[in-house]
Structure formats: C-alpha cells, structure tokens
Motif scaffolding. Structure first.
Motif, mmCIF file in Angstrom:
data_model
loop_
_atom_site.group_PDB
_atom_site.id
_atom_site.type_symbol
_atom_site.label_atom_id
_atom_site.label_comp_id
_atom_site.label_asym_id
_atom_site.label_seq_id
_atom_site.Cartn_x
_atom_site.Cartn_y
_atom_site.Cartn_z
ATOM 1 N N VAL A 11 11.825 57.969 4.814
ATOM 2 C CA VAL A 11 12.519 56.825 4.230
ATOM 3 C C VAL A 11 13.961 57.234 3.962
ATOM 4 O O VAL A 11 14.234 58.399 3.657
ATOM 5 N N GLN A 12 14.872 56.284 4.077
ATOM 6 C CA GLN A 12 16.278 56.599 3.844
ATOM 7 C C GLN A 12 17.025 55.339 3.430
ATOM 8 O O GLN A 12 16.844 54.268 4.013
ATOM 9 N N TRP A 13 17.881 55.484 2.405
ATOM 10 C CA TRP A 13 18.729 54.386 1.962
ATOM 11 C C TRP A 13 19.846 54.133 2.968
ATOM 12 O O TRP A 13 20.323 55.064 3.629
ATOM 13 N N SER A 14 20.282 52.892 3.042
ATOM 14 C CA SER A 14 21.458 52.571 3.843
ATOM 15 C C SER A 14 22.695 53.169 3.172
ATOM 16 O O SER A 14 22.814 53.150 1.950
ATOM 17 N N PRO A 15 23.647 53.692 3.948
ATOM 18 C CA PRO A 15 24.868 54.233 3.342
ATOM 19 C C PRO A 15 25.863 53.163 2.925
ATOM 20 O O PRO A 15 26.846 53.475 2.254
ATOM 21 N N THR A 16 25.619 51.892 3.295
ATOM 22 C CA THR A 16 26.577 50.829 2.987
ATOM 23 C C THR A 16 25.978 49.652 2.218
ATOM 24 O O THR A 16 26.715 48.901 1.590
ATOM 25 N N ARG A 17 24.662 49.472 2.267
ATOM 26 C CA ARG A 17 24.005 48.367 1.587
ATOM 27 C C ARG A 17 23.187 48.888 0.400
ATOM 28 O O ARG A 17 22.191 49.585 0.593
ATOM 29 N N PRO A 18 23.559 48.589 -0.844
ATOM 30 C CA PRO A 18 22.843 49.126 -2.008
ATOM 31 C C PRO A 18 21.369 48.750 -2.068
ATOM 32 O O PRO A 18 20.568 49.498 -2.639
ATOM 33 N N LEU A 19 20.978 47.610 -1.501
ATOM 34 C CA LEU A 19 19.603 47.137 -1.610
ATOM 35 C C LEU A 19 18.779 47.395 -0.354
ATOM 36 O O LEU A 19 17.636 46.945 -0.274
ATOM 37 N N LEU A 20 19.322 48.122 0.593
ATOM 38 C CA LEU A 20 18.664 48.266 1.892
ATOM 39 C C LEU A 20 18.167 49.696 2.100
ATOM 40 O O LEU A 20 18.878 50.657 1.807
ATOM 41 N N PHE A 21 16.932 49.841 2.609
ATOM 42 C CA PHE A 21 16.434 51.142 3.041
ATOM 43 C C PHE A 21 15.519 50.944 4.244
ATOM 44 O O PHE A 21 14.997 49.858 4.484
ATOM 45 N N ALA A 22 15.332 52.032 5.004
ATOM 46 C CA ALA A 22 14.519 51.985 6.222
ATOM 47 C C ALA A 22 13.390 52.994 6.115
ATOM 48 O O ALA A 22 13.518 54.030 5.452
ATOM 49 N N ALA A 23 12.268 52.689 6.796
ATOM 50 C CA ALA A 23 11.098 53.561 6.780
ATOM 51 C C ALA A 23 10.553 53.710 8.190
ATOM 52 O O ALA A 23 10.336 52.710 8.891
ATOM 53 N N ALA A 24 10.341 54.965 8.616
ATOM 54 C CA ALA A 24 9.754 55.265 9.929
ATOM 55 C C ALA A 24 8.254 55.463 9.757
ATOM 56 O O ALA A 24 7.819 56.261 8.921
ATOM 57 N N THR A 25 7.450 54.748 10.552
ATOM 58 C CA THR A 25 6.003 54.721 10.338
ATOM 59 C C THR A 25 5.234 55.348 11.488
ATOM 60 O O THR A 25 5.733 55.491 12.612
ATOM 61 N N GLY A 26 3.970 55.689 11.176
ATOM 62 C CA GLY A 26 3.087 56.253 12.188
ATOM 63 C C GLY A 26 2.655 55.256 13.234
ATOM 64 O O GLY A 26 2.104 55.638 14.274
ATOM 65 N N GLN A 27 2.887 53.962 13.002
ATOM 66 C CA GLN A 27 2.563 52.935 13.985
ATOM 67 C C GLN A 27 3.684 52.732 14.995
ATOM 68 O O GLN A 27 3.590 51.862 15.862
#
Length: 507
Positions: free
Chosen positions: A412-428
């Motif tokens: 998981v990682q927060w966006s460097p420019t959007r305070p409310l945004l993060f991304a998650a890489a999944t096993g699917q």
C-alpha cells in the motif's frame, strides 16, 4: 487651307509644340479624374463606417427615435424583473447551505482515469519464471529500478537473480531490453533508490545481505555490501530504506529481516562495505501491549519476524514495523533499552529494544506500511487479510478499515500529491486506488493489466512526475501507468477533510 504666306508665318516647330501640349493636357485630365474618383470612394467608405456607431444625418436619427418610441414586446427584461425576487431568495438560501460542501464535479470518463504507457520486461528473468519483488523510482523520476526474486514458498537462497533499470526519458527506450542489468547471486527481496543521488540503489537479498549498487559503474556496480558476518542479517531482508544521519547531507541504510532485527548501516565506500551503526531487536517479551492487543498471544520463537517497515516523514525518531504474526509497532531510534536476546555474541553494536507502542494486531502477516506525507499522525497498513487499515499514531485501533481484495495485499502507498488517495497492490493482480473523500469508499480507479493468476506484488508512485505509477507483477513485467489529473491534483478542502478523519475517535 494654309497659303504659302501662312506657312511662312507659322513655323513647323511651333505647330508641333501646340500639338504636344494638347496631348499632355488631355492625358493629365484623365489621370486626375481617375485619381479623384478613387479618393472619393475611399472617403465615402470611411464616412459610412463612422455612421454605424454615431449617426450623422438627421434621417437616421429620426428612424432610430421612431423605433425607440414603439413599445417593446414582452421578452427577457420582463422575465428577469418577474423572477428577480425569487432568484435572490434561492441564492441566499444556497449560500447558507452545506449540502454540497464535499461535492466535486468530475468531467472525466472513469474508464480513462488510467492508461498503460509501457510494459517493461527482462526476457531472461521471465524465462526463469522470476517475479518482480520490488520497484523504486530514482530521485530524478526518470529511471525505474526493478528487483527480481520469488514471493512463493521455497528455498531461493541460491537462485540467481537480477536488478534492472530503464530510463523512460531515453529516446530509444526498448521495453524488452533494460538499460542496465545487474546480475545478483541470490533473489532480491527489497529495493530502494537513494533520495538525492540518482545512481545509488540499496537492496536486500534473500540470503540476509544488504547491498549498495552504483549504476554509474557499469563494470562493477557493487559499491558496498554487508557480507555474511555476526553483524549482518541471517534471514531474508524484507525492507530497506534510506535514513538521514546526524551529519548533514549523509544517509544510512535501514534494513529489516524476518530474524527480528532492524539494522542501520553507514557506507564506507573506500572499504567497499556497509558498517553497522545501530542495531535493534524486537523481542516478544519487550513488546508493549495495549488494551486492544492484550488478546495477542506469543507463539513460536521469542523474536518478532519483521516483514514491513516505514519511516515517519514528520519525526526522524519514529519508525513503524509490521511482523509475521500480525503485530504492528511504533518504534523509536533513540531507545536505550537493551534487547533481551538470548545470544548476541560477535555483535559490534549493542542491540536495543525499540518498540514503544503497540497497535491492534492484524489477523496475518503485515506486508506493507506507509506513512501519510500530508498528516504526521496517519499511516496505512495491509497484509494477508486483504484489508487496508487506516491508523492514527495516537490510537491503538484503526480509524478505518477497507476491504480491498479477497486475496493478499502486497503493498500500500499514499499518493504523493493527493492527501486522501492511496493505492493497494493485490494478489488478484489488480491495483485498487481509493479516494477517502468518496462516501461509498469504493475504488476510484482500478488497474488490471490482465493475466489470470498473476499477482500485483509491488507498486511505486513517482514523486517527481505524479502522473506515473509503476506496478510489478509475478509474470516478470513492470507496468508504467499514466494517471489522470483527477487522480493527481489536490481538490479544495481535501487537506481539511483529512484532518477531520485524523481527529475522529476509533471504535
């Protein structure tokens, strides 16, 4: 008819001059007439243009006055006068309403929120069925570094691997041919580019070694390494990170392994080795237990196998660790408590116990932790339970838990420019991008590169070019995705909304 006497009295040259003068006068009259006529036409045109805005003649003024005196048919003026009071009342009411405070207009098609720019691959790694275990952007944002290894079960300590780099700004970019390929004698489990020097890359190996590569040295890129000594890790290194040292401008390498130790290394480039600067050991008996983690029971080894690590960008003394057993701990670099380890023979540095606070444990290994770059107390964690947990450093229980996947979450990682945004890489195989500003808490965008059964093992936002996101997969490919403006530009009130989330009390 002229007589001879007349001819004698009028000379021939005299007659010729009179004839020539008459011809010249006739030709001159024609030229003046044409020239005069053209000047007249131009003058009339100019006068006509002036008449359009400021009438000069009396006939035009009378015509305009006649039209002005005639009553106007009902139209826009009557309509506006009729609805003026009602419109003003509604505007005043809307100005006092808060119904649309968080509403944001999105004119973009959600199917165009992400698009794939490149699909990078190293054929030799794919032939040997290696997985992409880690990706990291250089400090310039131009080069993507990729580590190969394995994420499934098995003994991969003797399996040859690679570290590859691609310069995306290079004119002759070949997605199937890396700009630089570094042969590594064992699987690479972690990777991190230097925050200031674009040629330096730190890596962790399955064998427990920590290596520092200098990509400007194409013949022998290994700048320094820990080797196999009493100070080094004896278990796979799952995370490496660059840490600012007390001396201004210098950085050390922090490494964490499943052996329960977090080690801080300094670079001795002259000797070609990494020197141990500080060492921390996580022991179950010294882990603080909060009320929410009191039900956690120690089992197996007394050490806490570290599987994830995160540094606070706000407090240089704070770092977070996640363990194989689901423990989530806040730690301090300045801790002076000796670690209660059974054996520390040969260690050049005294082992210390860094844990100062325990959060509610997860139900399985914690694969990833990342601190928010926009709020000093917020971080997100994820692991094998498929749930992303939003935490505050001040509370044991998570503020929010989001079901991301029915499989593992690898990073998981927060966006460097959007305070409310993060991304998650999944096993699917998907990367889910969440916007905490959405009340539905459904993914704002989904990245699915295809390929059944291929997990998304790692991801990395590009801090220099926030429109780029790198995603590594188990099929040996690295996808470079372009994010739309909606996913990269901060919206009004976004920071204040994040502050409201941070201030809420966990259940």
């Amino acid at each position: 008819m002229f007589t001879d006497e007349a001819l004698d009295s009028v000379s021939v040259p005299s007659l010729w001059r009179k004839s020539q003068q008459s011809t010249q006068e006739s030709r001159g009259c024609q030229t003046r007439a044409v020239h005069s006529t053209e000047a007249e036409v131009q003058t009339v045109s100019t006068t006509s243009s002036c008449t359009q805005t400021e009438p000069q003649d009396q006939a035009t003024e009378q015509l305009l006055q006649q039209h002005h005196d005639e009553p106007e048919p009902p139209g826009l003026k009557d309509f506006l006068q009729r609805v003026e009071d009602a419109v003003i009342r509604e505007l005043v009411r809307n100005a006092r309403s808060h119904a649309f405070d968080w509403f944001q207009v999105n004119w973009e098609d959600h199917s165009q929120l992400v698009s794939c720019l490149h699909r990078l691959q190293h054929p030799s790694a794919q032939e040997r069925d290696l997985h992409v275990t880690s990706v990291s952007w250089s400090c310039t944002g131009s080069v993507i570094a990729c580590a190969y290894g394995r994420i499934d079960d098995g003994d991969w300590s003797t399996d040859k691997s690679y570290v590859c780099t691609w310069n995306l700004d290079r004119r002759g970019l070949n997605p199937k041919q890396a700009d630089l390929v570094i042969d590594v004698p064992t699987a690479v489990t972690a990777l991190c580019c230097h925050p200031k020097q674009p040629a330096l890359i730190a890596g962790g190996l399955y064998s427990g070694e920590v290596v520092l590569w200098d990509t400007s040295r194409t013949q022998d890129p290994v700048l320094a390494q820990t080797g196999m000594s009493a100070d080094s890790h004896r278990e796979p290194v799952y995370q490496v990170a660059w840490v600012p040292l007390q001396k201004r401008g210098e950085f050390g390498v922090l490494s964490a392994s499943s052996g329960g130790r977090v080690l801080l290394w300094t670079v001795d480039s002259d000797q070609g080795r990494l020197v141990l600067n500080a060492a921390y050991a996580l022991v179950r008996q010294q882990v603080p237990h909060s009320s929410s983690s009191s039900s956690y029971k120690a089992r197996g080894s007394s050490t806490v196998g570290v599987t994830s690590l995160a540094l606070s960008p706000w407090d240089s003394d704070t770092f977070l660790v996640g363990s194989e057993g689901g423990l989530l701990l806040r730690c301090s670099f300045s801790s002076q408590t000796p670690a209660a380890v059974v054996s520390s023979e040969g260690q050049s540095v005294t082992l210390r116990a860094p844990a100062v606070f325990s959060f509610r444990p997860l139900s399985g290994p914690v694969h990833s932790i990342h601190c928010s770059p926009f709020h000093r107390n917020l971080f997100v964690s994820a692991g094998t339970d498929g749930v992303a947990h939003l935490h505050s450093l001040l509370q044991a229980n998570p503020l929010l838990s989001l079901r991301v996947s029915d499989s593992y979450i690898f990073q998981v990682q927060w966006s460097p420019t959007r305070p409310l945004l993060f991304a998650a890489a999944t096993g699917q195989g998907e990367v889910q991008i969440f916007d905490l500003g959405h009340r539905s808490l459904r993914p704002a965008a989904t990245i699915d590169q295809g390929g059944a059964g291929q997990a998304a093992t790692c991801l990395s936002f590009n801090c220099q070019n926030p429109h780029l996101l790198a995603v590594g997969r188990t099929d040996g490919t690295v996808g470079i995705w372009q994010l739309s403006t909606y996913l990269t530009e901060q919206s009004p009130r976004e920071s204040s909304q994040l502050e409201q989330i941070a201030n809420q009390v966990a259940e």
